[in-house]
Design a protein around this motif. Structure first.
Motif, PDB file in Angstrom:
ATOM      1  N   THR A   1      -6.294  -3.128  -3.474  1.00 39.27           N
ATOM      2  CA  THR A   1      -6.350  -3.116  -2.022  1.00 39.27           C
ATOM      3  C   THR A   1      -7.682  -3.702  -1.572  1.00 39.27           C
ATOM      4  O   THR A   1      -8.632  -3.767  -2.351  1.00 39.27           O
TER       5      THR A   1
ATOM      6  N   GLY B   1       8.196   4.288   2.033  1.00 37.43           N
ATOM      7  CA  GLY B   1       6.972   4.908   1.530  1.00 37.43           C
ATOM      8  C   GLY B   1       5.838   3.936   1.300  1.00 37.43           C
ATOM      9  O   GLY B   1       4.814   4.294   0.729  1.00 37.43           O
ATOM     10  N   LYS B   2       6.005   2.692   1.773  1.00 37.90           N
ATOM     11  CA  LYS B   2       4.985   1.658   1.561  1.00 37.90           C
ATOM     12  C   LYS B   2       4.535   1.070   2.898  1.00 37.90           C
ATOM     13  O   LYS B   2       5.238   1.158   3.907  1.00 37.90           O
TER      14      LYS B   2
ATOM     15  N   GLN C   1      10.826  -0.436   7.232  1.00 42.99           N
ATOM     16  CA  GLN C   1      10.666  -0.091   5.813  1.00 42.99           C
ATOM     17  C   GLN C   1      12.000  -0.167   5.081  1.00 42.99           C
ATOM     18  O   GLN C   1      12.055  -0.592   3.920  1.00 42.99           O
TER      19      GLN C   1
ATOM     20  N   LEU D   1       0.841  -1.198   0.000  1.00 43.50           N
ATOM     21  CA  LEU D   1       0.000   0.000   0.000  1.00 43.50           C
ATOM     22  C   LEU D   1       0.875   1.245   0.000  1.00 43.50           C
ATOM     23  O   LEU D   1       1.989   1.240   0.530  1.00 43.50           O
ATOM     24  N   GLU D   2       0.364   2.324  -0.567  1.00 44.62           N
ATOM     25  CA  GLU D   2       1.049   3.614  -0.467  1.00 44.62           C
ATOM     26  C   GLU D   2       0.850   4.148   0.947  1.00 44.62           C
ATOM     27  O   GLU D   2      -0.251   4.112   1.494  1.00 44.62           O
ATOM     28  N   GLN D   3       1.938   4.677   1.548  1.00 44.89           N
ATOM     29  CA  GLN D   3       1.844   5.150   2.921  1.00 44.89           C
ATOM     30  C   GLN D   3       0.870   6.324   3.055  1.00 44.89           C
ATOM     31  O   GLN D   3       0.288   6.531   4.118  1.00 44.89           O
ATOM     32  N   SER D   4       0.689   7.057   1.971  1.00 40.26           N
ATOM     33  CA  SER D   4      -0.242   8.194   2.012  1.00 40.26           C
ATOM     34  C   SER D   4      -1.679   7.755   2.287  1.00 40.26           C
ATOM     35  O   SER D   4      -2.502   8.567   2.747  1.00 40.26           O
ATOM     36  N   LEU D   5      -1.996   6.484   2.036  1.00 43.16           N
ATOM     37  CA  LEU D   5      -3.346   5.995   2.286  1.00 43.16           C
ATOM     38  C   LEU D   5      -3.689   6.049   3.775  1.00 43.16           C
ATOM     39  O   LEU D   5      -4.861   6.205   4.147  1.00 43.16           O
TER      40      LEU D   5
ATOM     41  N   LYS E   1      10.836  -1.180   1.630  1.00 40.08           N
ATOM     42  CA  LYS E   1       9.466  -0.704   1.416  1.00 40.08           C
ATOM     43  C   LYS E   1       9.322   0.749   1.860  1.00 40.08           C
ATOM     44  O   LYS E   1       8.346   1.125   2.515  1.00 40.08           O
TER      45      LYS E   1
END
Length: 850
Positions: free
Chosen positions: A241, A211-212, A204, A78-82, A209
């Motif tokens: 996702t 940013g993930k 990470q 997943l993108e960390q921004s989520l 990973k």
């Protein structure tokens, strides 16, 4: 008649106990298996429940298809921004992101800690005091930047101290981090798994990973149900996702362990069934002998007015009492067996999660029913036969039970049953369109019929076999040996029934031995055909993927000419999840294939869209050179490949999947690529100096090891040998049951031949000669069972090998000789008590015995 049955049992306590032991052992394995697997199941459930206890919903990546455990493929990250988007949702009270992966802790010996097949878990701990954290801090502090926490079992075993540097290897070279704390699960032992926890940035970095995230755990605000929260989150999620409630995610997490536990339960129950099947032969034979010896007693009952139904009822009551008592003893003995199995798993380095033994109502009911039903079923035929005792037999000395009117059909019936059994086995092996369950049922039923048929027919073979196998005893043992051989031939049906129990156990042991030898020989031949490099690099446990950077480090060793690697992964091919591999261009220097279409040049000509397949896969899908193959990666990417070559793998297998393409294409489309094998060619070949140089180059990768061809073969075959040893131990239970069967038969025949033994003693036979006679008779009976079992095992193994393409038929002559010697030892051990009992008979009292 109930009183008569009880008195009859009390008057024959020894015989009843010996008969019951067969059921005790079988029921113990059944109950022990259920207790073991239920206990493991509860422990895993508690682990997964604890992990999700603080969550209402869990967000994770979604693969394009269901991935197979251990395939090397992973769900997309997943993108960390989520995480921030989720925290902003109205019904979310708290959310936390995490990453995880496989992280080996480096032990004090400088090697990765690998406890059998137990996982090496690495994960982030964003906030130690978070509601989402299932761990408790035993010592120290939660990890900060550059720190690691490990589980208490590993810390105690390795003598780790807070503040020291601990090596951890994940996707790259080993990293040394400060041990800030020691942790444990709240309420359960995690078995042989190791835990390595890091703060989020460190995790990470280790797992590549940045940013993930792998997961986002979410807690709902008060008054919001888990289902409502999941529905709200689902509307905002990007592609690839998914979101599940905490309960659903725990169930998903447990799915792989459920399969393992189901396999373990089926595996052990199968051997419990074998022991009970053998026990049924022992009971039926023992009761037949006992009833034959009680002819006058049963006839007397008929004379004083007992009906056939009452006689049958009394014998059924006797069997019921034996079955109930044996089943209860076996049930509780199973608790000890379950504890023993936990200990054996620990001893083998495969420590399982444990919260204590769990005895459920289901286990009690199943164990008791199985034991009682098997006992009653085995006693039915002898009991029915007892009802045919005529009253006049009460006044006849030496009266015997009359033959059944069906006796004349025994031989043709035995041949027919055996033939039907083999037909069922062949149908299960070679029938088309059969599911796994249908195959197993057909083969299992066929095997049972074959064993029954051969056991029935064996009485015709006993005179011949006893004459041949008893020849050494007659030559060595003189009169005692000759009498023993005659005794074995005197009642062929009894001898055959006694030998049948041992026959079944040794047939299965032989089957396993032949299959194991076939696998070893074909694998060894395959490695010799394919392996043309000098060394192979694999994980310490021989099967886990290893970082690509390990091969890159090996390339820098002095004397290395080339390093060829095989990547591993999973893709959707023709709608089915398929094991795929990828190779570096120089693989032609390390692996020699036999090509149906193409040549070794295919390895270097794959390019961006080339692939090669094995001939079986090509035949199944009508592929030839130039045919297109469309595959889909776990992330949903579509790859259009073209067949550049078709190879014929040796029967022992190859290191390649059904579809193989270039490492360049693999690395561009599969996250976190890892190698299954790396093959190293060095100038000068295998030498101590080259081995030392390669080991030094891999020093930063403690989970990787370099092996010569012979070491590679030994290490790959090692797990097979461990499995075979487990099978031998479990099958030994059926051998033990058959041993009690021989003991029981000999004890009963000593009772039956009391007057005969007294007469032999009266005319000059010494106690030593009596012991020898019983011992030789026992060995002859055991050898008859061994002969039939070994022959039958080889035949059954031949049928299986004919069906399995990757195994060649190979007979382990040395092992079969060992089995024959073991049968002799079984006969000697089984005769100890009966022989001593026979030798202690008083000649005068024996002559007066009725």
């Amino acid at each position: 008649m109930i009183r008569v049955a009880v008195r009859g049992l009390l008057g024959r306590k020894l015989r009843a106990i010996l008969t019951a032991l067969a059921i005790v052992l079988g029921v113990a394995l059944v109950s022990g298996t259920l207790v073991l697997t239920d206990s493991i199941d509860r422990a895993f459930d508690r682990i997964f429940t604890d992990i999700r206890s603080g969550s209402s919903a869990v967000i994770s990546g979604k693969a394009a298809f269901d991935l197979t455990e251990g395939s090397g493929a992973t769900e997309p990250a997943l993108e960390q921004s989520l995480l921030q988007q989720v925290r902003a949702l109205p019904d979310v009270e708290e959310a936390e992101g995490s990453v995880d992966g496989e992280a080996q802790i480096i032990g004090k010996d400088g090697k990765a800690i690998v406890n059998g097949g137990a996982p090496n878990l690495g994960f982030s701990i964003a906030n130690g005091d978070s509601r989402f954290n299932p761990l408790v801090l035993v010592q120290g502090d939660w990890p900060g930047n550059g720190d690691v926490v490990v589980d208490k079992a590993t810390a105690d075993d390795q003598g780790l101290q807070l503040g020291q540097k601990v090596g951890v290897q994940a996707l790259g070279p080993v990293e040394y981090l400060r041990l800030s704390g020691i942790v444990d699960f709240k309420s359960v032992s995690i078995g042989g798994a190791t835990l390595a926890g890091f703060d989020l940035p460190t995790a990470q970095s280790i797992f590549d990973k940045e940013g993930k995230l792998d997961e986002i755990a979410v807690a709902a605000k008060p008054g919001v149900s888990d289902q409502q929260l999941a529905a709200e989150i689902r509307k905002t999620l990007p592609p690839n996702t998914q979101v599940q409630t905490a309960a659903q995610q725990a169930k998903t997490d447990a799915s792989d362990t459920d399969e393992f536990i189901s396999f373990l339960r089926t595996f052990f129950l199968a051997f419990g069934g074998i022991a009970l099947f053998v026990g049924a032969f022992v009971i039926a034979n023992s009761l037949s002998i006992t009833i034959a010896q009680r002819t006058r007693e049963l006839a007397t009952l008929r004379t004083i007015g007992a009906s056939r139904r009452q006689v049958l009822g009394s014998l059924i009551v006797e069997s019921l009492i034996v079955g109930v008592v044996a089943s209860v003893v076996g049930l509780f003995l199973g608790l000890g067996l379950a504890r023993l199995l936990f200990w054996l798993f620990d001893l083998a380095g495969f420590t399982l999660p444990n919260t204590g033994l769990l005895l459920t109502t289901r286990t009690i009911v199943i164990a008791l029913l199985v034991g009682i039903i098997v006992t009653l079923f085995a006693s039915l035929r002898p009991a029915i036969r007892a009802t045919r005792v005529p009253p006049i037999a009460a006044v006849r000395e030496g009266a015997e039970l009359p033959e059944s009117r069906w006796a004349r059909f025994r031989t043709p019936g035995a041949i027919l049953v055996t033939a039907i059994g083999f037909v069922a086995i062949v149908y299960g092996l070679f029938g088309s369109g059969l599911g796994t369950a249908e195959i197993l049922i057909s083969m299992g039923a066929g095997a049972v019929l074959v064993f029954i048929g051969v056991a029935l027919f064996a009485s015709k073979l006993v005179p011949m076999l006893a004459t041949f196998l008893g020849w050494p005893s007659a030559k060595v043992g003189g009169v005692s040996g000759e009498l023993a051989r005659s005794n074995a031939k005197r009642n062929p049906q009894r001898t055959a029934s006694t030998a049948a129990a041992l026959m079944i156990g040794l047939a299965l042991v032989t089957l396993v031995a032949v299959l194991g030898q076939g696998i070893r020989s074909t694998f060894t031949a395959a490695v010799d055909d394919l392996f043309v490099s000098d060394y192979a690099i694999t994980a310490q446990n021989n099967f886990s993927p290893i970082p690509v950077s390990a091969a890159e480090a090996a390339e820098k060793a002095n004397g290395v000419e080339s390093v060829a690697s095989v990547r591993t992964g999973e893709a959707l091919v023709y709608g089915n999840p398929t094991f795929v591999t990828a190779v570096t261009p120089n693989t032609a220097d390390a692996v020699a294939l036999e090509w149906k279409d193409g040549s070794q040049a295919v390895f270097s000509e794959l390019g961006a869209n080339g692939a090669f397949v094995d001939d079986g896969f090509a035949d199944d899908h009508n592929l030839q050179v130039g045919s297109p193959i469309a595959i889909e990666t776990p992330a949903g990417k579509k790859l259009d490949l073209t067949v550049k070559g078709i190879f014929e793998p040796p029967s022992g297998g190859s290191p390649f999947g059904q579809v193989t393409f270039s490492s360049e294409t693999f690395d561009a489309n599969f996250p976190d690529p890892q190698n299954l094998y790396s093959f190293v060619t060095m100038s000068g070949g295998v030498t101590p100096a080259n081995t030392e140089a390669l080991d030094a180059a891999l020093a930063d990768f403690p989970n990787a090891k370099a092996q010569t061809r012979d070491e590679f073969k030994d290490n790959q075959i090692g797990p097979l040998n461990n499995i075979l040893n487990i099978l031998y131990v479990l099958l030994a239970l059926s051998i033990i049951v058959s041993l009690f069967g021989i003991v029981n038969t000999l004890v009963l025949t000593v009772f039956e031949r009391t007057r005969e033994l007294g007469m032999l003693r009266a005319i000059g036979m010494t106690r030593r000669q009596v012991r020898r006679m019983i011992r030789y008779e026992s060995v002859i009976t055991a050898l008859i069972g061994a002969t039939l079992g070994i022959i039958l095992g080889v035949v059954l193994a031949g049928l299986l090998v004919a069906r399995i393409d990757f195994i060649d038929f190979s007979v382990p002559v040395g092992q079969l000789v060992v089995f024959a010697i073991a049968a002799i030892l079984v006969g000697i051990i089984a005769a100890i008590f009966p022989a001593r009992r026979a030798a202690r008979l008083n000649p005068l009292e024996a002559l007066q015995y009725e």
